[in-house]
Design an enzyme around this catalytic site. Sequence first.
Site, short mmCIF file in Angstrom:
data_model
loop_
_atom_site.label_atom_id
_atom_site.label_comp_id
_atom_site.label_asym_id
_atom_site.label_seq_id
_atom_site.Cartn_x
_atom_site.Cartn_y
_atom_site.Cartn_z
N GLY A 163 22.01 58.91 2.99
CA GLY A 163 22.52 57.76 2.26
C GLY A 163 23.13 56.76 3.23
CD GLN A 192 27.87 54.20 5.71
OE1 GLN A 192 27.05 54.34 4.81
NE2 GLN A 192 28.20 55.19 6.52
CB CYS A 245 30.92 59.80 6.77
SG CYS A 245 30.78 58.03 6.48
CG LEU A 246 25.03 58.35 8.66
CD1 LEU A 246 23.93 57.39 8.24
CD2 LEU A 246 24.49 59.35 9.67
CG HIS A 285 29.46 59.81 0.95
ND1 HIS A 285 30.04 60.79 1.73
CD2 HIS A 285 29.26 58.75 1.78
CE1 HIS A 285 30.18 60.33 2.97
NE2 HIS A 285 29.71 59.09 3.03
CD GLU A 286 26.03 56.65 1.15
OE1 GLU A 286 26.60 55.68 1.69
OE2 GLU A 286 25.81 57.72 1.74
CG HIS A 310 30.63 54.16 2.50
ND1 HIS A 310 31.55 54.18 3.53
CD2 HIS A 310 29.84 55.24 2.69
CE1 HIS A 310 31.31 55.23 4.32
NE2 HIS A 310 30.29 55.90 3.82
ZN ZN Z 1 29.69 57.67 4.60
#
Ligand code: ZN
Length: 196
Positions: A73, A78, A118-119, A160-161, A164
Amino acid sequence: MPEAPQEPHEEEIEEPQLDPELEMRRAAALSLVRRFGDPILKSRATEVDRFDDGLRAQVARMAGLMADALGVGLAAPQVGLAQRLLVYRVGPEAPVIALVNPQVEWTSSERETMEEGCLSIPTVHVDVERPVHVRVRARDEIGEGRLVEASGLEARVIQHELDHLDGVLILDRTSRDQRKEAVRAMREAERAQEAA
Ligand code: ZN
């Protein structure tokens, strides 16, 4: 997935032995992802109001970055864009789904705790409790209405997304102890990098 390979990790899927070309591509993609500490990750993104070629190009770019980063995702903030847009793909064979201006319509009272990464917060994995089922209304990249009813991993990725888009990170959703430990580990990794 170093700690528990049987558990699907959020966003970040690490493979222990990646071929060098994939590894390079992954590093290049990750270098374009905003990291913890960047103020855009703490801000609320704004609604998308134009469903034009620019939006579709952005979706394609995010899908590419997500694939290269081996993520499941990715949310627009991000990649430095404060817009309510996210992409996800829960399996290598699954299609990439773009959700524009997503709104949670319903979440189950049944909740579950799982480890997430998380990236934007590399190397950190913390336990996050979330509803198991979720229903989300959104638009797709051409502006058509989309209703997503998701469970399990898909529901977790979407939530999760979505977080963000509201400036919320997994560190805000975990226990105080795990947050403290994660921040300590990140500082340590930074110091080690500076020293190297
Ligand atoms: Zn994340």
